[in-house]
Scaffold this motif. Sequence first.
Motif, PDB file in Angstrom:
ATOM      1  N   CYS A  97       0.866  -1.180   0.000  1.00 20.19           N
ATOM      2  CA  CYS A  97       0.000   0.000   0.000  1.00 20.19           C
ATOM      3  C   CYS A  97       0.899   1.225   0.000  1.00 20.19           C
ATOM      4  CB  CYS A  97      -0.967   0.024   1.191  1.00 20.19           C
ATOM      5  SG  CYS A  97      -0.224   0.482   2.774  1.00 20.19           S
ATOM      6  N   ASN A  98       0.323   2.380  -0.354  1.00 21.18           N
ATOM      7  CA  ASN A  98       1.057   3.643  -0.302  1.00 21.18           C
ATOM      8  C   ASN A  98       0.099   4.749   0.095  1.00 21.18           C
ATOM      9  OD1 ASN A  98       0.165   5.286  -2.857  1.00 21.18           O
ATOM     10  ND2 ASN A  98       0.414   3.164  -3.536  1.00 21.18           N
ATOM     11  N   ASN A  99       0.627   5.937   0.321  1.00 20.45           N
ATOM     12  CA  ASN A  99      -0.203   7.010   0.870  1.00 20.45           C
ATOM     13  C   ASN A  99      -0.666   8.019  -0.172  1.00 20.45           C
ATOM     14  OD1 ASN A  99       2.429   8.162   0.550  1.00 20.45           O
ATOM     15  ND2 ASN A  99       1.887   9.784   2.000  1.00 20.45           N
ATOM     16  N   THR A 100      -0.758   7.616  -1.441  1.00 22.97           N
ATOM     17  CA  THR A 100      -1.313   8.507  -2.455  1.00 22.97           C
ATOM     18  C   THR A 100      -2.650   7.972  -2.950  1.00 22.97           C
ATOM     19  OG1 THR A 100      -0.039   7.359  -4.166  1.00 22.97           O
ATOM     20  CG2 THR A 100       0.928   9.365  -3.231  1.00 22.97           C
ATOM     21  N   ASP A 101      -3.551   8.902  -3.249  1.00 27.40           N
ATOM     22  CA  ASP A 101      -4.858   8.483  -3.754  1.00 27.40           C
ATOM     23  C   ASP A 101      -4.786   8.267  -5.261  1.00 27.40           C
ATOM     24  OD1 ASP A 101      -4.887  11.001  -4.937  1.00 27.40           O
ATOM     25  OD2 ASP A 101      -6.265  11.865  -3.461  1.00 27.40           O
ATOM     26  N   LYS A 102      -5.928   8.010  -5.899  1.00 23.80           N
ATOM     27  CA  LYS A 102      -5.952   7.709  -7.331  1.00 23.80           C
ATOM     28  C   LYS A 102      -5.480   8.882  -8.179  1.00 23.80           C
ATOM     29  CE  LYS A 102      -9.625   4.253  -6.985  1.00 23.80           C
ATOM     30  NZ  LYS A 102     -11.008   3.864  -7.387  1.00 23.80           N
ATOM     31  N   ALA A 103      -5.616  10.086  -7.630  1.00 23.50           N
ATOM     32  CA  ALA A 103      -5.167  11.275  -8.364  1.00 23.50           C
ATOM     33  C   ALA A 103      -3.704  11.593  -8.086  1.00 23.50           C
ATOM     34  CB  ALA A 103      -6.038  12.468  -7.983  1.00 23.50           C
ATOM     35  N   GLY A 104      -3.049  10.763  -7.265  1.00 25.28           N
ATOM     36  CA  GLY A 104      -1.651  10.986  -6.944  1.00 25.28           C
ATOM     37  C   GLY A 104      -1.422  11.951  -5.802  1.00 25.28           C
ATOM     38  N   LYS A 105      -2.481  12.324  -5.086  1.00 26.11           N
ATOM     39  CA  LYS A 105      -2.345  13.260  -3.974  1.00 26.11           C
ATOM     40  C   LYS A 105      -1.953  12.500  -2.706  1.00 26.11           C
ATOM     41  CE  LYS A 105      -4.804  16.822  -1.378  1.00 26.11           C
ATOM     42  NZ  LYS A 105      -6.085  17.557  -1.205  1.00 26.11           N
ATOM     43  N   PRO A 106      -0.891  12.925  -2.028  1.00 26.45           N
ATOM     44  CA  PRO A 106      -0.456  12.232  -0.810  1.00 26.45           C
ATOM     45  C   PRO A 106      -1.317  12.594   0.389  1.00 26.45           C
ATOM     46  CG  PRO A 106       0.956  14.103  -1.216  1.00 26.45           C
ATOM     47  CD  PRO A 106       0.007  14.031  -2.386  1.00 26.45           C
ATOM     48  N   GLY A 107      -1.398  11.661   1.329  1.00 25.06           N
ATOM     49  CA  GLY A 107      -2.140  11.880   2.561  1.00 25.06           C
ATOM     50  C   GLY A 107      -1.538  11.064   3.681  1.00 25.06           C
ATOM     51  N   PRO A 108      -2.144  11.073   4.850  1.00 28.57           N
ATOM     52  CA  PRO A 108      -1.536  10.422   6.013  1.00 28.57           C
ATOM     53  C   PRO A 108      -1.657   8.905   6.033  1.00 28.57           C
ATOM     54  CG  PRO A 108      -3.610  11.460   6.627  1.00 28.57           C
ATOM     55  CD  PRO A 108      -3.336  11.871   5.214  1.00 28.57           C
ATOM     56  N   HIS A 109      -2.664   8.324   5.362  1.00 24.47           N
ATOM     57  CA  HIS A 109      -3.005   6.923   5.602  1.00 24.47           C
ATOM     58  C   HIS A 109      -2.507   5.960   4.522  1.00 24.47           C
ATOM     59  CE1 HIS A 109      -5.488   7.984   9.002  1.00 24.47           C
ATOM     60  NE2 HIS A 109      -6.125   8.881   8.267  1.00 24.47           N
ATOM     61  N   CYS A 110      -2.277   4.739   4.963  1.00 22.90           N
ATOM     62  CA  CYS A 110      -1.916   3.635   4.083  1.00 22.90           C
ATOM     63  C   CYS A 110      -2.487   2.369   4.729  1.00 22.90           C
ATOM     64  CB  CYS A 110      -0.393   3.550   3.961  1.00 22.90           C
ATOM     65  SG  CYS A 110       0.232   2.224   2.918  1.00 22.90           S
ATOM     66  N   ILE A 111      -3.426   1.710   4.051  1.00 20.37           N
ATOM     67  CA  ILE A 111      -4.161   0.601   4.665  1.00 20.37           C
ATOM     68  C   ILE A 111      -3.976  -0.681   3.856  1.00 20.37           C
ATOM     69  CG2 ILE A 111      -6.440  -0.250   5.344  1.00 20.37           C
ATOM     70  CD1 ILE A 111      -7.293   2.663   5.722  1.00 20.37           C
ATOM     71  N   ILE A 112      -3.654  -1.755   4.558  1.00 20.37           N
ATOM     72  CA  ILE A 112      -3.592  -3.090   3.961  1.00 20.37           C
ATOM     73  C   ILE A 112      -4.711  -3.909   4.597  1.00 20.37           C
ATOM     74  CG2 ILE A 112      -2.191  -5.150   3.602  1.00 20.37           C
ATOM     75  CD1 ILE A 112       0.275  -3.368   4.045  1.00 20.37           C
ATOM     76  N   GLN A 113      -5.657  -4.347   3.801  1.00 17.34           N
ATOM     77  CA  GLN A 113      -6.839  -5.010   4.341  1.00 17.34           C
ATOM     78  C   GLN A 113      -6.499  -6.314   5.058  1.00 17.34           C
ATOM     79  OE1 GLN A 113      -9.750  -3.676   4.614  1.00 17.34           O
ATOM     80  NE2 GLN A 113      -9.243  -1.859   3.430  1.00 17.34           N
ATOM     81  N   LYS A 114      -5.503  -7.016   4.561  1.00 18.57           N
ATOM     82  CA  LYS A 114      -5.110  -8.259   5.237  1.00 18.57           C
ATOM     83  C   LYS A 114      -3.617  -8.489   5.022  1.00 18.57           C
ATOM     84  CE  LYS A 114      -7.876 -11.739   5.669  1.00 18.57           C
ATOM     85  NZ  LYS A 114      -8.721 -12.962   5.479  1.00 18.57           N
ATOM     86  N   TRP A 115      -2.875  -8.524   6.115  1.00 19.58           N
ATOM     87  CA  TRP A 115      -1.439  -8.766   6.057  1.00 19.58           C
ATOM     88  C   TRP A 115      -1.222 -10.269   5.910  1.00 19.58           C
ATOM     89  CZ3 TRP A 115       2.795  -5.924   5.414  1.00 19.58           C
ATOM     90  CH2 TRP A 115       4.037  -6.473   5.758  1.00 19.58           C
ATOM     91  N   ILE A 116      -0.801 -10.706   4.718  1.00 23.31           N
ATOM     92  CA  ILE A 116      -0.696 -12.137   4.460  1.00 23.31           C
ATOM     93  C   ILE A 116       0.742 -12.643   4.563  1.00 23.31           C
ATOM     94  CG2 ILE A 116      -2.745 -12.177   3.015  1.00 23.31           C
ATOM     95  CD1 ILE A 116      -0.944 -12.113   0.566  1.00 23.31           C
ATOM     96  N   SER A 117       1.673 -11.745   4.871  1.00 21.21           N
ATOM     97  CA  SER A 117       3.072 -12.138   4.985  1.00 21.21           C
ATOM     98  C   SER A 117       3.387 -12.618   6.398  1.00 21.21           C
ATOM     99  CB  SER A 117       3.980 -10.954   4.638  1.00 21.21           C
ATOM    100  OG  SER A 117       5.338 -11.284   4.851  1.00 21.21           O
ATOM    101  N   ARG A 118       4.408 -13.447   6.525  1.00 19.16           N
ATOM    102  CA  ARG A 118       4.905 -13.869   7.829  1.00 19.16           C
ATOM    103  C   ARG A 118       6.238 -13.189   8.140  1.00 19.16           C
ATOM    104  NH1 ARG A 118       2.217 -18.038   9.999  1.00 19.16           N
ATOM    105  NH2 ARG A 118       3.987 -18.659  11.290  1.00 19.16           N
ATOM    106  N   LYS A 119       6.513 -12.086   7.414  1.00 22.41           N
ATOM    107  CA  LYS A 119       7.736 -11.318   7.615  1.00 22.41           C
ATOM    108  C   LYS A 119       7.427 -10.016   8.351  1.00 22.41           C
ATOM    109  CE  LYS A 119       9.855 -13.070   3.353  1.00 22.41           C
ATOM    110  NZ  LYS A 119      10.487 -12.676   2.056  1.00 22.41           N
ATOM    111  N   ASP A 120       8.475  -9.268   8.650  1.00 22.40           N
ATOM    112  CA  ASP A 120       8.303  -7.970   9.282  1.00 22.40           C
ATOM    113  C   ASP A 120       7.747  -6.961   8.289  1.00 22.40           C
ATOM    114  OD1 ASP A 120       9.256  -8.915  11.679  1.00 22.40           O
ATOM    115  OD2 ASP A 120      11.299  -8.177  11.391  1.00 22.40           O
TER     116      ASP A 120
END
Length: 303
Positions: A97-120
């Motif tokens: 995930c990253n903190n830019t919206d579809k228009a490329g505007k940056p913001g504070p949030h970055c959300i991953i709906q489900k963390w499927i990795s077993r790494k850091d």
Amino acid sequence: MSRLLRICLAFTACIISVARANQIPVPVSTRYITTATSTLGKGETKTFIASLCQQFSGETVNAAVLLYNNPSWQPAMGIVNYYIVNDPAKTQKDALCNNTDKAGKPGPHCIIQKWISRKDLYLKVIAGNVDAISFSIDIYLQKNTTKGIVKDSKTKKNYAGPGFTKTSTSRLHLKVDTEYLTEIVTIEANQRIGYMQEALLEITFCPNSITTEHYKITSTVYGTDVMSSFTQFICDKLPCDFDSPNVVGFNGQPVPINDVVLTTSSGQYSHIYVLIICWSGQLDPTYGIVGEFQYRGTLMREE
């Protein structure tokens, strides 16, 4: 022993026995935070690591970067772009995930709906075209109720936002520009339990190369009103009762803010159970004496 004392002891034992039969499991949430302000110059990068120790697979990741001097994220005032990966060698094209919206505007949030990795988790920050951008980080892990398996957590591929300076895609130098985030454990909302009733928290801590095995855990339960007090007992395995041989630390004083500190040089306290017992609270006409508390557990390096 007087008859009155025998009655009192029997009554107390009965209360404790009932409480043990009704230990209330309280769900906890894990957060990874910066404990000091970070400041980057124009185009500088930094990597922040959340040590997940393979325990948080399947949870929702809700990351936020807080700009102290630019809460509205105006590019001219200085912003940062950031993305999250599960390996320090991965770059923007691998972002979950990253903190830019579809228009490329940056913001504070970055959300991953489900963390499927077993790494850091690696949060990589790139400063925009303004010097001395100051910020802090808060990553919140939440139990996921989404059914099924999420095969790909990628959200966006375009990272070109206003004020963005494209950086090299080479691996960041971990020993130079990397910081481990501090792990804290809290509960979702204030918890209410009756007099002599017990609440049980199950907690996972994840030591890392900074804390090593020489770390301390500070476990704090505190009343959220002026009437509540609690004791707490920490166990390294179940069953966890106040008189259990599994108790590895405790504070038996019924006080409004109850602290227990565990220290270790062998890393054995990565999975613990916290038993909280209410000793006073507000009078509820329906339920009797009810205490209300919050909780915070912190993992820190033992200096």
